[in-house]
Design a protein around this motif. Structure first.
Motif, PDB file in Angstrom:
ATOM      1  N   ASP A  67     -16.669   1.346   2.346  1.00  0.00           N
ATOM      2  CA  ASP A  67     -16.460   0.045   2.986  1.00  0.00           C
ATOM      3  C   ASP A  67     -15.036  -0.434   2.729  1.00  0.00           C
ATOM      4  O   ASP A  67     -14.681  -0.810   1.602  1.00  0.00           O
ATOM      5  CB  ASP A  67     -17.471  -0.963   2.437  1.00  0.00           C
ATOM      6  N   ASP A  68     -14.207  -0.410   3.766  1.00  0.00           N
ATOM      7  CA  ASP A  68     -12.801  -0.810   3.582  1.00  0.00           C
ATOM      8  C   ASP A  68     -12.625  -2.321   3.516  1.00  0.00           C
ATOM      9  O   ASP A  68     -11.511  -2.818   3.350  1.00  0.00           O
ATOM     10  CB  ASP A  68     -11.918  -0.216   4.681  1.00  0.00           C
ATOM     11  N   LYS A  69     -13.744  -3.062   3.631  1.00  0.00           N
ATOM     12  CA  LYS A  69     -13.677  -4.520   3.498  1.00  0.00           C
ATOM     13  C   LYS A  69     -14.264  -4.991   2.170  1.00  0.00           C
ATOM     14  O   LYS A  69     -14.372  -6.196   1.931  1.00  0.00           O
ATOM     15  CB  LYS A  69     -14.443  -5.192   4.654  1.00  0.00           C
ATOM     16  N   SER A  70     -14.642  -4.059   1.314  1.00  0.00           N
ATOM     17  CA  SER A  70     -15.209  -4.437   0.017  1.00  0.00           C
ATOM     18  C   SER A  70     -14.118  -5.060  -0.855  1.00  0.00           C
ATOM     19  O   SER A  70     -12.918  -4.811  -0.649  1.00  0.00           O
ATOM     20  CB  SER A  70     -15.794  -3.218  -0.674  1.00  0.00           C
ATOM     21  N   PRO A  71     -14.503  -5.865  -1.829  1.00  0.00           N
ATOM     22  CA  PRO A  71     -13.481  -6.477  -2.708  1.00  0.00           C
ATOM     23  C   PRO A  71     -12.587  -5.441  -3.379  1.00  0.00           C
ATOM     24  O   PRO A  71     -11.374  -5.649  -3.502  1.00  0.00           O
ATOM     25  CB  PRO A  71     -14.327  -7.239  -3.734  1.00  0.00           C
ATOM     26  N   GLY A  72     -13.166  -4.325  -3.812  1.00  0.00           N
ATOM     27  CA  GLY A  72     -12.362  -3.297  -4.462  1.00  0.00           C
ATOM     28  C   GLY A  72     -11.351  -2.665  -3.530  1.00  0.00           C
ATOM     29  O   GLY A  72     -10.193  -2.430  -3.904  1.00  0.00           O
TER      30      GLY A  72
ATOM     31  N   ALA B 211      -8.599  -5.116  -2.851  1.00  0.00           N
ATOM     32  CA  ALA B 211      -7.718  -5.263  -4.016  1.00  0.00           C
ATOM     33  C   ALA B 211      -6.768  -4.078  -4.146  1.00  0.00           C
ATOM     34  O   ALA B 211      -5.617  -4.242  -4.587  1.00  0.00           O
ATOM     35  CB  ALA B 211      -8.565  -5.399  -5.281  1.00  0.00           C
ATOM     36  N   ALA B 212      -7.225  -2.897  -3.751  1.00  0.00           N
ATOM     37  CA  ALA B 212      -6.386  -1.701  -3.868  1.00  0.00           C
ATOM     38  C   ALA B 212      -5.316  -1.642  -2.786  1.00  0.00           C
ATOM     39  O   ALA B 212      -4.275  -0.994  -2.955  1.00  0.00           O
ATOM     40  CB  ALA B 212      -7.248  -0.444  -3.813  1.00  0.00           C
ATOM     41  N   GLY B 213      -5.547  -2.295  -1.645  1.00  0.00           N
ATOM     42  CA  GLY B 213      -4.597  -2.238  -0.538  1.00  0.00           C
ATOM     43  C   GLY B 213      -4.800  -1.003   0.316  1.00  0.00           C
ATOM     44  O   GLY B 213      -5.794  -0.274   0.184  1.00  0.00           O
ATOM     45  N   ALA B 214      -3.862  -0.742   1.192  1.00  0.00           N
ATOM     46  CA  ALA B 214      -3.976   0.394   2.110  1.00  0.00           C
ATOM     47  C   ALA B 214      -3.830   1.721   1.355  1.00  0.00           C
ATOM     48  O   ALA B 214      -2.975   1.839   0.478  1.00  0.00           O
ATOM     49  CB  ALA B 214      -2.924   0.302   3.206  1.00  0.00           C
ATOM     50  N   PRO B 215      -4.635   2.727   1.692  1.00  0.00           N
ATOM     51  CA  PRO B 215      -4.522   4.026   1.001  1.00  0.00           C
ATOM     52  C   PRO B 215      -3.246   4.756   1.405  1.00  0.00           C
ATOM     53  O   PRO B 215      -2.860   4.743   2.576  1.00  0.00           O
ATOM     54  CB  PRO B 215      -5.769   4.784   1.479  1.00  0.00           C
ATOM     55  N   PRO B 216      -2.579   5.412   0.463  1.00  0.00           N
ATOM     56  CA  PRO B 216      -1.333   6.145   0.755  1.00  0.00           C
ATOM     57  C   PRO B 216      -1.639   7.520   1.364  1.00  0.00           C
ATOM     58  O   PRO B 216      -1.372   8.557   0.752  1.00  0.00           O
ATOM     59  CB  PRO B 216      -0.672   6.249  -0.614  1.00  0.00           C
ATOM     60  N   LEU B 217      -2.168   7.535   2.577  1.00  0.00           N
ATOM     61  CA  LEU B 217      -2.651   8.775   3.176  1.00  0.00           C
ATOM     62  C   LEU B 217      -1.535   9.770   3.452  1.00  0.00           C
ATOM     63  O   LEU B 217      -1.749  10.990   3.380  1.00  0.00           O
ATOM     64  CB  LEU B 217      -3.404   8.463   4.471  1.00  0.00           C
ATOM     65  N   ASP B 218      -0.342   9.286   3.775  1.00  0.00           N
ATOM     66  CA  ASP B 218       0.739  10.200   4.154  1.00  0.00           C
ATOM     67  C   ASP B 218       1.711  10.462   3.011  1.00  0.00           C
ATOM     68  O   ASP B 218       2.806  10.979   3.223  1.00  0.00           O
ATOM     69  CB  ASP B 218       1.504   9.645   5.355  1.00  0.00           C
ATOM     70  N   TYR B 219       1.324  10.144   1.790  1.00  0.00           N
ATOM     71  CA  TYR B 219       2.241  10.248   0.646  1.00  0.00           C
ATOM     72  C   TYR B 219       2.821  11.659   0.528  1.00  0.00           C
ATOM     73  O   TYR B 219       4.028  11.849   0.366  1.00  0.00           O
ATOM     74  CB  TYR B 219       1.518   9.865  -0.638  1.00  0.00           C
ATOM     75  N   TYR B 220       1.963  12.666   0.585  1.00  0.00           N
ATOM     76  CA  TYR B 220       2.430  14.047   0.469  1.00  0.00           C
ATOM     77  C   TYR B 220       2.751  14.647   1.829  1.00  0.00           C
ATOM     78  O   TYR B 220       3.682  15.446   1.960  1.00  0.00           O
ATOM     79  CB  TYR B 220       1.364  14.907  -0.216  1.00  0.00           C
ATOM     80  N   ARG B 221       2.006  14.256   2.842  1.00  0.00           N
ATOM     81  CA  ARG B 221       2.163  14.904   4.147  1.00  0.00           C
ATOM     82  C   ARG B 221       3.557  14.697   4.724  1.00  0.00           C
ATOM     83  O   ARG B 221       4.118  15.592   5.361  1.00  0.00           O
ATOM     84  CB  ARG B 221       1.108  14.371   5.121  1.00  0.00           C
ATOM     85  N   LYS B 222       4.154  13.546   4.478  1.00  0.00           N
ATOM     86  CA  LYS B 222       5.464  13.264   5.062  1.00  0.00           C
ATOM     87  C   LYS B 222       6.570  14.105   4.440  1.00  0.00           C
ATOM     88  O   LYS B 222       7.647  14.234   5.004  1.00  0.00           O
ATOM     89  CB  LYS B 222       5.788  11.775   4.921  1.00  0.00           C
ATOM     90  N   THR B 223       6.287  14.695   3.250  1.00  0.00           N
ATOM     91  CA  THR B 223       7.292  15.541   2.605  1.00  0.00           C
ATOM     92  C   THR B 223       6.828  16.978   2.439  1.00  0.00           C
ATOM     93  O   THR B 223       7.518  17.782   1.818  1.00  0.00           O
ATOM     94  CB  THR B 223       7.642  14.989   1.215  1.00  0.00           C
ATOM     95  N   ALA B 224       5.651  17.319   2.979  1.00  0.00           N
ATOM     96  CA  ALA B 224       5.077  18.650   2.745  1.00  0.00           C
ATOM     97  C   ALA B 224       5.954  19.766   3.287  1.00  0.00           C
ATOM     98  O   ALA B 224       5.938  20.886   2.786  1.00  0.00           O
ATOM     99  CB  ALA B 224       3.684  18.742   3.369  1.00  0.00           C
ATOM    100  N   SER B 225       6.754  19.469   4.299  1.00  0.00           N
ATOM    101  CA  SER B 225       7.577  20.518   4.901  1.00  0.00           C
ATOM    102  C   SER B 225       8.659  21.022   3.960  1.00  0.00           C
ATOM    103  O   SER B 225       9.189  22.115   4.143  1.00  0.00           O
ATOM    104  CB  SER B 225       8.235  19.984   6.182  1.00  0.00           C
ATOM    105  N   VAL B 226       8.971  20.225   2.927  1.00  0.00           N
ATOM    106  CA  VAL B 226      10.017  20.656   2.000  1.00  0.00           C
ATOM    107  C   VAL B 226       9.441  21.125   0.675  1.00  0.00           C
ATOM    108  O   VAL B 226      10.168  21.450  -0.257  1.00  0.00           O
ATOM    109  CB  VAL B 226      11.034  19.521   1.740  1.00  0.00           C
ATOM    110  N   ILE B 227       8.097  21.140   0.549  1.00  0.00           N
ATOM    111  CA  ILE B 227       7.450  21.618  -0.673  1.00  0.00           C
ATOM    112  C   ILE B 227       7.133  23.093  -0.509  1.00  0.00           C
ATOM    113  O   ILE B 227       6.466  23.498   0.431  1.00  0.00           O
ATOM    114  CB  ILE B 227       6.155  20.831  -0.950  1.00  0.00           C
TER     115      ILE B 227
END
Length: 596
Positions: A571-576, A579-595
């Motif tokens: 549930d993305d509308k739950s208090p938890g 409180a956590a905010g938006a998930p960092p889904l592209d954290y690795y994907r945006k730099t994966a081409s250089v890994i």
């Protein structure tokens, strides 16, 4: 002779009978004195140029069952009663074939005593967080038997038994001769009477034989625990030896406390773990699932403990000093110091609650680079799981299997027809591993590597930390194709420790509305092995009711019962989640081409 140097379960220490160095794992007072001792030496010596520093056991042959691909045990059908002994029923549980285990490799036997199926009884307490009703005690016991087999690599043999019919008795059966007797859910007066009589007989036999390889527990049998026995420790007959911390009796007492706590959690993983702790300590054989410990324990003995502490100082002094100087990293060490780190539920939640670069460097040096505690662990070979062989009416190929993994992720050329082009490949709806699959808001991203034929796998999940915060955690796995289409090898550096995993696509809907994965993994540097399974959908919600029978069939083919699953809060509308905010889904994907 009084102190064993073998790496054995640390379990829980008795209060008030230890030095600060050997403080109990469940003692609320942190063992920071040991860590500050290390830090003090580290600072003092600057560059840290300092000196580098069971009873026999035999399973009764009358109750050994060979769980091998060619044995008769595999031919027994789990849903039928196989034999009658003196008016009571004995059920042996079927399982998938696996590595050959000869009689001489069996290290012990277990009898699980449950109410008869004809007895009016409430359901068991297993499956409290699953999408299906609680199982009966017989159903739970059958799955526990399989799980114990998985955790022991087939070396512990389990019989599920029920009490005799009223007025009947017997003298030589699994309840009396098995090394461990675990009683679940007995409630009727006749069953309780039988339980008490059987425990008394086992206790008398133990005393006559002066045996230290016996275990018995009563779980959910009213308000009485019927005085458990673990090795030489007998709650009904306390001894002064129980208080001498380096003795086997004291070790049995500590393990008894830990086993009781694990049993009370009513998960199959933790139940099987408790059984492994007993056999590893008192069977005379190491059990790889729990053989290694990174804790300071009485069971290791002072020499091995001192050698490990010295190795940490001499090889990783700067990392230790930096960690202890940081409030967050020191808090993690303090929290880990209060638990048995082989309890994967407690240890992993603690680590993800405090993860940081300092903690990663601390673990990387001590555990991964130098393997201070000489741990080792291999990916479990049981259960043997068969991958999906056909999809959409055609033989599953490597490319199609990769496409199923990629699922619904947008912007990927290998996506299959039916992909919804979302910001994730899949969301975890339910998971079967008590340590890793209960986290809320579990997102999965599978996508091709820019170099070569590998995939990347980025799980992004929310953690409710032990101090009440809601934070996002993320990992970056390399994924290689297995030898058979539908199987994959995963590897990741998780908080300084490398984990290797073997994944299997067990089933998938033709319209990509759901997929079932099974995984088996190991973190060798900490001596941990683990198993799990996942039901995933595009939105993280349960599939339609019409699909559930097929899904449950897939899970059972991987020896996972639906009631073992933990429903994930997506549930993305739950208090938890808010409180956590938006998930960092592209954290690795945006730099994966250089890994690389």
């Amino acid at each position: 002779d009084l102190i064993s140097s073998r790496a054995t379960p640390s379990s829980l220490q008795p209060h008030g009978q230890h030095s600060n160095l050997f403080q109990p794992l469940n003692d609320p007072t942190p063992r920071l004195d040991m860590w500050f001792f290390i830090a003090t030496i580290a600072f003092t010596l600057n560059r840290h140029h300092v000196f580098s520093f069971s009873p026999s056991f035999s399973a009764s042959s009358a109750h050994r069952v060979r769980f091998s691909s060619g044995s008769a045990a595999y031919q027994l059908i789990a849903t039928s009663w196989q034999e009658h002994q003196s008016g009571r029923l004995v059920r042996r549980v079927s399982s998938t074939p696996g590595p050959e285990v000869d009689d001489k490799d069996v290290i012990g036997t277990v009898a699980i005593l449950v109410p008869s199926s004809s007895t009016e009884q409430p359901p068991s307490e297993f499956g409290s967080k699953s999408p299906v009703p609680h199982p009966s005690y017989i159903e739970a016991a059958e799955q526990l038997a399989r799980k114990i087999r998985h955790f022991s690599d087939g070396r512990v043999v389990v019989n599920v038994v029920t009490p005799p019919e009223s007025g009947q008795d017997y003298g030589n059966d699994a309840c009396l001769t098995s090394d461990a007797l675990l009683v679940l859910g007995l409630a009727t007066p006749s069953d309780i009477q039988y339980l008490s009589r059987t425990f008394r007989k086992r206790r008398t036999s133990k005393q006559r034989a002066a045996s230290s390889s016996t275990c018995q527990f009563a779980i959910n049998c009213g308000g009485n625990n019927y005085a458990p026995i673990v090795g030489p420790y007998d709650e009904a007959n306390p001894s002064i030896i129980d208080s001498i911390p380096w003795t086997d009796a004291a070790s049995g007492k500590r393990i008894a406390v830990q086993m009781a706590e694990l049993f009370d959690k009513h998960s199959t993983d933790e139940f099987a773990l408790a059984v492994m702790l007993f056999f590893d300590r008192f069977s005379g054989h190491n059990v790889p699932w729990v053989e290694h410990s990174i804790d300071v324990t009485w069971e290791k003995g002072p020499i091995k403990n001192a050698r490990e502490i010295y190795a940490m100082i001499s090889k990783c002094g700067p990392c230790i000093a930096k960690c202890l100087a940081d409030e967050n990293c020191k808090a993690c060490i303090t929290a880990l110091d209060e638990i048995d780190t082989r309890d994967q539920v407690a240890s992993y939640r603690t680590v993800v609650s405090f993860e940081s670069e300092l903690l990663r460097d601390f673990s990387l040096c001590i555990l991964q680079k130098n393997n201070i505690f000489e741990c080792d662990a291999a990916i479990p070979k049981l259960p043997v799981v068969t991958p999906l062989s056909e999809w959409r009416g055609k033989e599953l190929t490597v490319d199609v299997a990769r496409g199923v993994m990629i699922g619904h992720l947008e912007g990927v050329g290998e996506a299959l027809e039916g992909s919804k082009q979302l910001d994730v490949s899949w969301k975890v709806t339910c998971g079967a591993n008590v340590a890793y699959d209960q986290f809320p808001s579990q997102n999965q991203l599978f996508y091709p590597s820019a170099k070569g034929k590998d995939l990347w796998y980025d799980p992004v999940f929310r953690v409710e930390t032990i101090n009440g915060r809601n934070v996002w955690c993320k990992r970056h796995y390399r994924v290689r194709n297995g030898q058979v289409p539908g199987t994959f090898r995963f590897s990741v550096l998780d908080n300084g420790v490398t984990s290797d995993e073997f994944w299997t696509i067990v089933g998938a809907a033709d319209d990509l509305s759901w997929v079932v994965f099974h995984y088996a993994g190991a973190a060798g540097a900490v001596g941990q092995r683990y198993l799990g399974g996942l039901l995933c959908t595009p939105d993280g919600q349960m599939p339609p009711t019409k699909d559930l029978d097929e899904i449950w069939k897939c899970l059972r083919s991987a020896e996972i019962e639906p009631w073992e699953l933990f429903v994930v809060d997506n549930d993305d509308k739950s208090p938890g989640a808010l409180a956590a905010g938006a998930p960092p889904l592209d954290y690795y994907r945006k730099t994966a081409s250089v890994i690389s």
